[in-house]
Design an enzyme around this catalytic site. Structure first.
Site, PDB file in Angstrom:
ATOM      1  CG  ASN A 128      -1.689   1.246   1.428  1.00 11.88           C
ATOM      2  OD1 ASN A 128      -1.755   2.080   0.525  1.00 11.88           O
ATOM      3  ND2 ASN A 128      -2.307   1.400   2.591  1.00 11.88           N
ATOM      4  CD1 TRP A 129       3.691   1.175  -2.731  1.00  8.44           C
ATOM      5  CD2 TRP A 129       4.163   2.628  -4.367  1.00  8.44           C
ATOM      6  NE1 TRP A 129       4.729   0.654  -3.461  1.00  8.44           N
ATOM      7  CE2 TRP A 129       5.040   1.520  -4.474  1.00  8.44           C
ATOM      8  CE3 TRP A 129       4.271   3.666  -5.298  1.00  8.44           C
ATOM      9  CZ2 TRP A 129       6.013   1.435  -5.474  1.00  8.44           C
ATOM     10  CZ3 TRP A 129       5.238   3.579  -6.294  1.00  8.44           C
ATOM     11  CH2 TRP A 129       6.101   2.469  -6.378  1.00  8.44           C
ATOM     12  CE  LYS A 130       0.035   3.160   4.806  1.00  7.82           C
ATOM     13  NZ  LYS A 130       0.221   3.236   6.256  1.00  7.82           N
TER      14      LYS A 130
ATOM     15  CD  GLU B 209      -2.526   5.466   6.906  1.00  9.05           C
ATOM     16  OE1 GLU B 209      -2.553   5.482   5.665  1.00  9.05           O
ATOM     17  OE2 GLU B 209      -1.596   4.929   7.557  1.00  9.05           O
TER      18      GLU B 209
ATOM     19  CD  GLU C 230      -2.988  -2.374   7.365  1.00 11.41           C
ATOM     20  OE1 GLU C 230      -1.942  -2.646   6.772  1.00 11.41           O
ATOM     21  OE2 GLU C 230      -3.614  -1.302   7.198  1.00 11.41           O
TER      22      GLU C 230
ATOM     23  N   GLY D 280       3.409   2.155  10.683  1.00 11.12           N
ATOM     24  CA  GLY D 280       4.432   3.191  10.525  1.00 11.12           C
ATOM     25  C   GLY D 280       5.234   3.480  11.779  1.00 11.12           C
TER      26      GLY D 280
ATOM     27  CB  SER E 194       5.874  -2.081  11.783  1.00 11.01           C
ATOM     28  OG  SER E 194       5.561  -0.733  12.092  1.00 11.01           O
TER      29      SER E 194
ATOM     30  N   GLY F 114       3.116  -1.123   4.149  1.00 13.36           N
ATOM     31  CA  GLY F 114       3.164   0.295   3.814  1.00 13.36           C
ATOM     32  C   GLY F 114       4.574   0.702   3.420  1.00 13.36           C
ATOM     33  N   GLY F 115       5.293   1.312   4.369  1.00  8.25           N
ATOM     34  CA  GLY F 115       6.611   1.885   4.102  1.00  8.25           C
ATOM     35  C   GLY F 115       7.573   0.968   3.352  1.00  8.25           C
TER      36      GLY F 115
HETATM   37  P1  13P Z   1       3.536   0.266   7.490  1.00 10.77           P
HETATM   38  O1  13P Z   1       3.970  -1.017   6.846  1.00 10.77           O
HETATM   39  O2  13P Z   1       4.269   1.458   6.972  1.00 10.77           O
HETATM   40  O3  13P Z   1       3.508   0.151   8.971  1.00 10.77           O
HETATM   41  O4  13P Z   1       1.998   0.518   7.026  1.00 10.77           O
HETATM   42  C1  13P Z   1       1.090  -0.507   7.123  1.00 10.77           C
HETATM   43  C2  13P Z   1      -0.154  -0.112   6.424  1.00 10.77           C
HETATM   44  O5  13P Z   1      -0.864   0.771   6.859  1.00 10.77           O
HETATM   45  C3  13P Z   1      -0.487  -0.811   5.174  1.00 10.77           C
HETATM   46  O6  13P Z   1      -1.781  -0.558   4.779  1.00 10.77           O
END
Ligand code: 13P
Length: 253
Positions: free
Chosen positions: A9-11, A99, A167, A173, A213, A234-235
């Site tokens: 998920n690149w957000k 989010e 999640e 994050g 994470s 995410g990250g």
């Molecule tokens: P991180 O992997 O950056 O913690 O984010 C997880 C996330 O929200 C994926 O949708």
């Protein structure tokens, strides 16, 4: 046996130049045909979905999208429909991410309607749930995720059309993750709930992803937990090398 999924998920990250990461991912990803290796998906921001889908067209990498409007079209300035994402080449849409729930006040009912919008356009919905730190500290984790799962999943689903992502909000994050026991407990309860509601065949076949994470360093441990059928990342999904490191948690050794 459930085929796992590692989804990025690149957000709100990624300009056109980031297509080099997708190219690198495509060039280096393992053969996703074999049952042990996970499906691999990237959900870039809306601006990149069509370009990425084109780039990944004859590759094993699946392109998804993040969020959609509930309607097919109309006077909704700035919104994007599931049909538009399908037209752009997406195969799935992330809905109900914490989010969106926090920034836009999205309710379970709205998330459910968005999952239905994804289905209407032939796309799978990746439905996200997870407790906040306060809820966890108050001992409410199981109650919260059960309520979110019940309220966010439509009645008409199949293991093809729905993927669930657990999640914990406090793990997103932050570099913090729940213990193996905690993940196992939550995923076990979610599995039971899916079986009770949709029957053993469907309930046992729906993919339950863990997110929060996930990194190459902890992927093998997290992905080996019972009822964890992959990751929503995410990250660490922004760099092909990191995502491939997570994917390699599924290779022997
Ligand atoms: P991180 O992997 O950056 O913690 O984010 C997880 C996330 O929200 C994926 O949708």
């Amino acid at each position: 046996m459930i085929k796992p999924l590692v989804a990025g998920n690149w957000k709100m990250n990624g300009l056109k130049a980031a297509s080099s990461e997708l190219t690198q991912l495509i060039q280096n990803c393992p053969d996703t045909e074999s049952p042990e290796s996970p499906d691999i998906m990237i959900c870039p921001p809306a601006t990149l979905v069509a370009g990425f889908a084109e780039l990944a067209a004859s590759s094993p990498v699946i392109i998804g999208a993040q969020d959609c409007h509930i309607h097919e079209k109309g006077a909704h300035t700035g919104d994007i429909s599931a049909e538009m994402f399908a037209d752009a080449g997406a195969r799935a849409i992330i809905v109900g991410h914490s989010e969106r729930r926090a920034d836009h006040g999205e309710s379970n009912e709205l998330v459910k309607t968005k999952a239905l919008a994804a289905h209407r356009s032939g796309l799978a919905a990746i439905v996200c749930i997870g407790e906040t730190e306060d809820q966890r500290n108050a001992g409410k984790t199981l109650a919260v995720v059960e309520e979110q799962l019940t309220g966010s999943l439509p009645d008409e689903i199949s293991d093809e059309t729905v993927i669930v992502a657990y999640e914990p909000v406090w793990a997103i994050g932050t570099g913090r993750t729940p213990t193996v026991e905690d993940v196992a407990e939550v995923h076990g309860v979610l599995r039971e709930q899916l079986i009770n509601r949709f029957g053993a065949e469907t309930g046992n076949a729906i993919r339950l992803l863990y997110g929060g994470s996930v990194k190459p360093e902890n992927a093998r441990e997290l992905m080996s937990i019972a009822n964890v059928d992959g990751a929503l990342v995410g990250g660490a999904s922004l760099k092909a090398g990191d995502l491939l490191g997570i994917v390699s948690a599924y290779s022997p050794g």
